[in-house]
Design a protein around this motif. Structure first.
Motif, short mmCIF file in Angstrom:
data_model
loop_
_atom_site.label_atom_id
_atom_site.label_comp_id
_atom_site.label_asym_id
_atom_site.label_seq_id
_atom_site.Cartn_x
_atom_site.Cartn_y
_atom_site.Cartn_z
N ARG A 189 -2.59 -7.45 -2.68
CA ARG A 189 -2.90 -7.65 -1.27
C ARG A 189 -3.98 -8.69 -1.08
O ARG A 189 -3.97 -9.47 -0.13
CB ARG A 189 -3.35 -6.33 -0.65
CG ARG A 189 -3.62 -6.41 0.85
CD ARG A 189 -4.02 -5.05 1.40
NE ARG A 189 -2.95 -4.07 1.20
CZ ARG A 189 -3.08 -2.77 1.41
NH1 ARG A 189 -4.25 -2.28 1.82
NH2 ARG A 189 -2.07 -1.95 1.20
N GLY A 190 -4.92 -8.76 -2.01
CA GLY A 190 -5.99 -9.74 -1.86
C GLY A 190 -5.50 -11.16 -1.97
O GLY A 190 -6.09 -12.09 -1.40
N ALA A 191 -4.38 -11.39 -2.68
CA ALA A 191 -3.86 -12.73 -2.84
C ALA A 191 -3.20 -13.22 -1.57
O ALA A 191 -3.05 -14.42 -1.37
CB ALA A 191 -2.86 -12.78 -3.99
N GLY A 192 -2.78 -12.30 -0.69
CA GLY A 192 -2.19 -12.68 0.58
C GLY A 192 -0.83 -13.31 0.42
O GLY A 192 -0.12 -13.15 -0.56
N ASP A 214 -5.04 -6.18 -12.16
CA ASP A 214 -6.43 -5.87 -11.87
C ASP A 214 -6.71 -5.75 -10.38
O ASP A 214 -7.85 -5.54 -9.98
CB ASP A 214 -7.35 -6.95 -12.47
CG ASP A 214 -7.34 -6.90 -13.99
OD1 ASP A 214 -7.02 -5.82 -14.53
OD2 ASP A 214 -7.63 -7.94 -14.62
N CYS A 215 -5.67 -5.89 -9.55
CA CYS A 215 -5.85 -5.79 -8.09
C CYS A 215 -6.27 -4.38 -7.72
O CYS A 215 -5.87 -3.40 -8.36
CB CYS A 215 -4.56 -6.16 -7.37
SG CYS A 215 -4.18 -7.93 -7.45
N HIS A 216 -7.03 -4.27 -6.65
CA HIS A 216 -7.47 -2.98 -6.14
C HIS A 216 -6.62 -2.50 -4.97
O HIS A 216 -6.73 -1.34 -4.57
CB HIS A 216 -8.94 -3.06 -5.71
CG HIS A 216 -9.86 -3.41 -6.85
ND1 HIS A 216 -10.16 -2.54 -7.87
CD2 HIS A 216 -10.54 -4.57 -7.11
CE1 HIS A 216 -11.00 -3.12 -8.72
NE2 HIS A 216 -11.25 -4.35 -8.29
N ALA A 217 -5.80 -3.36 -4.43
CA ALA A 217 -4.94 -2.99 -3.30
C ALA A 217 -3.63 -3.76 -3.42
O ALA A 217 -3.62 -4.91 -3.89
CB ALA A 217 -5.62 -3.29 -1.96
N TRP A 218 -2.55 -3.13 -2.99
CA TRP A 218 -1.23 -3.72 -3.16
C TRP A 218 -0.47 -3.69 -1.84
O TRP A 218 -0.68 -2.84 -0.98
CB TRP A 218 -0.42 -2.93 -4.20
CG TRP A 218 -1.02 -2.88 -5.57
CD1 TRP A 218 -1.85 -1.94 -6.08
CD2 TRP A 218 -0.84 -3.85 -6.61
NE1 TRP A 218 -2.20 -2.24 -7.37
CE2 TRP A 218 -1.58 -3.41 -7.73
CE3 TRP A 218 -0.10 -5.03 -6.72
CZ2 TRP A 218 -1.63 -4.11 -8.92
CZ3 TRP A 218 -0.14 -5.72 -7.90
CH2 TRP A 218 -0.89 -5.27 -8.99
N ASP A 219 0.40 -4.65 -1.71
CA ASP A 219 1.41 -4.63 -0.66
C ASP A 219 2.76 -4.37 -1.31
O ASP A 219 3.02 -4.81 -2.45
CB ASP A 219 1.45 -5.97 0.09
CG ASP A 219 0.28 -6.12 1.03
OD1 ASP A 219 -0.18 -5.09 1.57
OD2 ASP A 219 -0.20 -7.26 1.22
N TYR A 220 3.63 -3.66 -0.59
CA TYR A 220 4.89 -3.22 -1.17
C TYR A 220 6.08 -3.66 -0.33
O TYR A 220 5.99 -3.74 0.90
CB TYR A 220 4.92 -1.68 -1.30
CG TYR A 220 3.85 -1.14 -2.22
CD1 TYR A 220 2.60 -0.78 -1.72
CD2 TYR A 220 4.09 -0.99 -3.57
CE1 TYR A 220 1.62 -0.28 -2.56
CE2 TYR A 220 3.12 -0.48 -4.42
CZ TYR A 220 1.89 -0.15 -3.91
OH TYR A 220 0.92 0.33 -4.74
N GLY A 221 7.17 -3.91 -1.04
CA GLY A 221 8.46 -4.17 -0.39
C GLY A 221 9.44 -3.10 -0.83
O GLY A 221 10.03 -3.20 -1.90
N ILE A 222 9.59 -2.05 -0.02
CA ILE A 222 10.42 -0.90 -0.39
C ILE A 222 11.86 -1.20 -0.03
O ILE A 222 12.17 -1.66 1.07
CB ILE A 222 9.92 0.37 0.32
CG1 ILE A 222 8.45 0.62 -0.05
CG2 ILE A 222 10.77 1.57 -0.06
CD1 ILE A 222 7.83 1.79 0.69
N ARG A 223 12.76 -0.90 -0.97
CA ARG A 223 14.16 -1.29 -0.83
C ARG A 223 15.03 -0.23 -0.18
O ARG A 223 16.19 -0.48 0.13
CB ARG A 223 14.74 -1.59 -2.22
CG ARG A 223 13.91 -2.54 -3.05
CD ARG A 223 14.42 -2.59 -4.47
NE ARG A 223 14.35 -1.29 -5.12
CZ ARG A 223 15.15 -0.90 -6.12
NH1 ARG A 223 16.09 -1.70 -6.54
NH2 ARG A 223 15.01 0.28 -6.67
N THR A 224 14.52 0.98 0.01
CA THR A 224 15.37 2.11 0.39
C THR A 224 15.42 2.38 1.88
O THR A 224 15.94 3.42 2.29
CB THR A 224 14.88 3.38 -0.33
OG1 THR A 224 13.52 3.63 0.06
CG2 THR A 224 14.96 3.21 -1.83
#
Length: 688
Positions: free
Chosen positions: A130-133, A201-211
């Motif tokens: 998420r930090g990478a944007g 090493d990221c502390h927060a993530w963004d997700y693309g859920i397929r279902t």
């Protein structure tokens, strides 16, 4: 010559031919009950007492043992449930029986939702830091799920994004579901291991859920990178709960009845299932899923047994297959439910809430009358028979065979309940159950091997690189397998159908392991004219055939067990076979947890098991159009039929029991010995 003289002295003749029931390895209902009283013992190979012998009759006679056994045994009319009691109640012609059968079909839809919920709750989504944007997203800092493809990525692939060690190979997509909804540039080449480690090493993530969900369990608690193993533990929990549930609830259902186990399982699955939606961490989620699976196993097992015990011989298989079709419909409807709910907690609650309707079964669904008769609970059985006749508006004159008068005479009997552990002291029952357990384990275990070969990262087919194509392909194969079972079993019977599907499974497995490796070697030569695409097409073809046949093997093994296991221990036997199926399915998350290490050996082991199963299936009896065995002694007489029946006038090679005792010197009063007529063999009755 001495054997022939003894046959002639016994009154036999060369012209006697066995009846169809005798050729099939099971005696007619009257003869079987008369020749095998409930107080019989195991054969010479067993040595353990099956049911205690009642006290001898005080009266004398020329044969005190026979007289006391006949006096102690219940009426033969009541023991012949399929031949006497069920026709008296109208079979499936009564409106009440039809209602009960429909009530066993409806929950199959809810069961289908629960069994396939893991595909949506625990699907491993695409994720990026998420930090990478947006720059990281466009740069290809994306990881994918276990099959190595993603569902919400539609731009043409040009390179492969990275994948962590826990996720397998990655697919080739660009994001079409970002904030701006626009097209993104092609993805660059995958980074090396050092880059992958730094990306975790990221502390927060963004997700693309397929279902179709906005959030699932993985994205809720960031179960990626170092926490990815917790996803597989969560998958273990439901399967392990099912395995323990099958084993424990099966034994309880044989002791206290089917109805109490069903109702208790419904109450507790509502409690645990709804609490799963309120989980605060993955540990709580996994623990509650174990108990949810335990209760779900009780519902599946008791409904299966009740459905079998309600039906006459000619209707059992089709009634069971209708329930399988309803469960498959639940599998097909799951993606729509997920798209409707959008959140995993709402989806979990929506899956469990329909079980509230089953609370009405407390006042609607009765205990299994067949089980009450088999365990000699005649007082409760009489009340239930009167309830059936009242619901079906039957007159007392319809009791032509006199079931009710015989039932009145047996009201003073004490119940005789049996536990599944009594199978250890039998000669045929334990063999049948063990063979079907191995078949079930092999069928469901090798199914994952074929699924991974078709959906795995080594097969690069655009159609199968989409979640919904993957999901509906699996469901379509299961549906086609059920349809094929209906046709094959109709013409070949239970044993012939199981043998055919096991042979297809073995062929598909061996060809995939052997032929594809041979094609791969030849494709490396420039002059061979073969490419990797040829190998991929063969792999897909063999995988489809293998999934099709292995699904039929697993389902037919469970049904076969329900027919050959006596009523007094039917739920226990079903629990063993269903638990074996659960162990087979458990191999899938185990292999995934180890990042697919040992997959090839896993496939080879199950391929060898298919060859063993082909031989063992020949030891099973044929149960088509046969009455269900009620007691352990009747189940012992449920023996196999020769694959090729002998010709007229041809003497079979098996000795009769009387002739066998002359050679062996055994004179014990055993279940397969003195309890049978002189002409009985291990395959039924021998023609003289």
């Amino acid at each position: 010559m001495a054997i022939d003289r003894r046959r002639e002295a016994a009154g036999g003749g060369p012209g006697r031919q066995p009846s169809p029931a005798e050729e099939n390895g099971s005696l007619p209902p009257g003869d079987a009950a008369a020749s095998a009283p409930l107080g019989g013992r195991a054969g010479p190979g067993g040595g353990a007492e099956i049911q205690p012998l009642p006290a001898p009759h005080p009266g004398g006679g020329p044969h005190p043992g026979c007289c006391s056994a006949a006096a102690a045994a219940p009426s033969l009319l009541l023991l012949d449930y399929d031949g006497s009691v069920l026709p008296f109640l109208g079979g499936l012609g009564g409106s009440y029986q039809k209602t009960l059968v429909v009530l066993t079909w409806i929950p199959a839809l809810f069961i289908g939702f629960s069994q396939f919920s893991d595909s949506f709750l625990l699907d491993q989504p695409n994720f990026w830091c998420r930090g990478a944007g947006k720059g990281a997203e466009q740069a290809g800092v994306i990881a994918t799920g276990r099959w190595g493809y993603v569902g919400n990525w539609t731009s043409p692939p040009t390179a492969t994004p990275f994948s962590t060690a826990a996720w397998g190979a990655a697919g080739n997509r660009s994001n079409s579901s970002g904030a701006d909804g626009g097209d993104t540039p092609p993805l660059p080449s995958p980074p090396d291991k050092g880059d992958n480690a730094s990306n975790c090493d990221c502390h927060a993530w963004d997700y693309g859920i397929r279902t179709g969900l906005v959030q699932n369990v993985v994205s809720k608690w960031d179960l990626v990178c170092d926490n990815a193993w917790k996803v597989h533990i969560a998958k273990f929990s439901l399967l392990v709960g099912l395995i323990f549930g099958y084993l424990i609830t099966g034994c309880i259902a044989d002791w206290v009845g089917r109805r109490p186990v069903l109702l208790c399982s419904i109450i507790f699955i509502l409690i645990f299932g709804l609490t799963v939606a309120l989980s605060v961490n993955v540990t709580m989620f996994s623990t509650l899923r174990f108990f949810e699976g335990f209760c779900l196993a009780g519902i599946i097992l008791t409904l299966y047994a009740l459905r079998i015990e309600l039906c006459p011989p000619g209707k059992r298989f089709m009634i069971t297959m209708v329930a399988s079709f309803v469960a498959t419909a639940g599998q097909l409807l799951m993606p729509g439910l997920a798209a409707l709910c959008r959140d995993w907690q709402v989806l979990q609650a929506l899956i469990i809430c329909p079980f509230l309707l089953m609370l009405l079964y407390w006042s609607i669904f009765p205990e299994s009358l067949r089980w009450l008769m088999a365990t000699q609970q005649f007082e409760s059985a009489k009340k239930l028979v009167l309830h059936f006749t009242q619901k079906n508006c039957m007159s007392p004159e319809s009791d032509i065979k006199g079931v009710m008068p015989e039932l009145e005479k047996e009201l003073s009997r004490r119940p005789k309940k049996v536990c599944i552990v009594k199978v250890v002291g039998t000669r045929n029952l334990w063999k049948n159950i063990v063979v079907l357990c191995v078949n079930s384990l092999t069928g469901f275990g090798i199914h994952h091997c074929f699924a991974r070969s078709m959906m795995g990262h080594e097969v690069k087919v655009p159609l199968l690189e989409n979640f919904y194509a993957d999901y509906y392909t699996m469901a379509s194969i299961a549906l086609a397998s059920c349809l094929a079972m209906c046709l094959v079993v109709r013409f070949l019977g239970r044993r012939g159908g199981l043998l055919l599907f096991m042979i297809l499974t073995a062929l598909a497995s061996l060809l995939q392991l052997g032929l594809l490796n041979l094609i791969g070697k030849y494709s490396q030569h420039p002059d061979s004219g073969m490419s990797d695409s040829v190998k991929d097409k063969f792999s897909i073809a063999f995988s489809i055939v293998g999934m099709f046949a292995s699904h039929a093997v697993g389902s037919l093994s469970v049904f076969f067990c329900a027919e050959v296991t006596p009523t007094v221990i039917r739920c226990g036997g079903l629990g063993l076979v269903l638990a074996s199926a659960g162990f087979g399915m458990l191999t899938a998350p185990i292999i995934e947890l180890h990042n697919q290490k040992g997959y090839f050996l896993h496939h080879i082991i199950f391929a060898c098991c298919t060859l063993i199963c082909i031989i063992c299936i020949l030891l099973l009896p044929e149960s088509r159009d046969q009455n269900l065995p009620e007691s352990i002694s009747s189940g012992e007489h449920y023996t196999r039929q020769p694959l090729l029946p002998h010709k007229k006038g041809e003497q079979p090679l098996l000795l009769t029991n009387a002739e066998l005792k002359d050679y062996s010197g055994l004179h014990d009063t055993a279940t397969m010995g003195d309890g049978l007529p002189e002409g009985a063999t291990a395959n039924g009755m021998k023609s003289m």
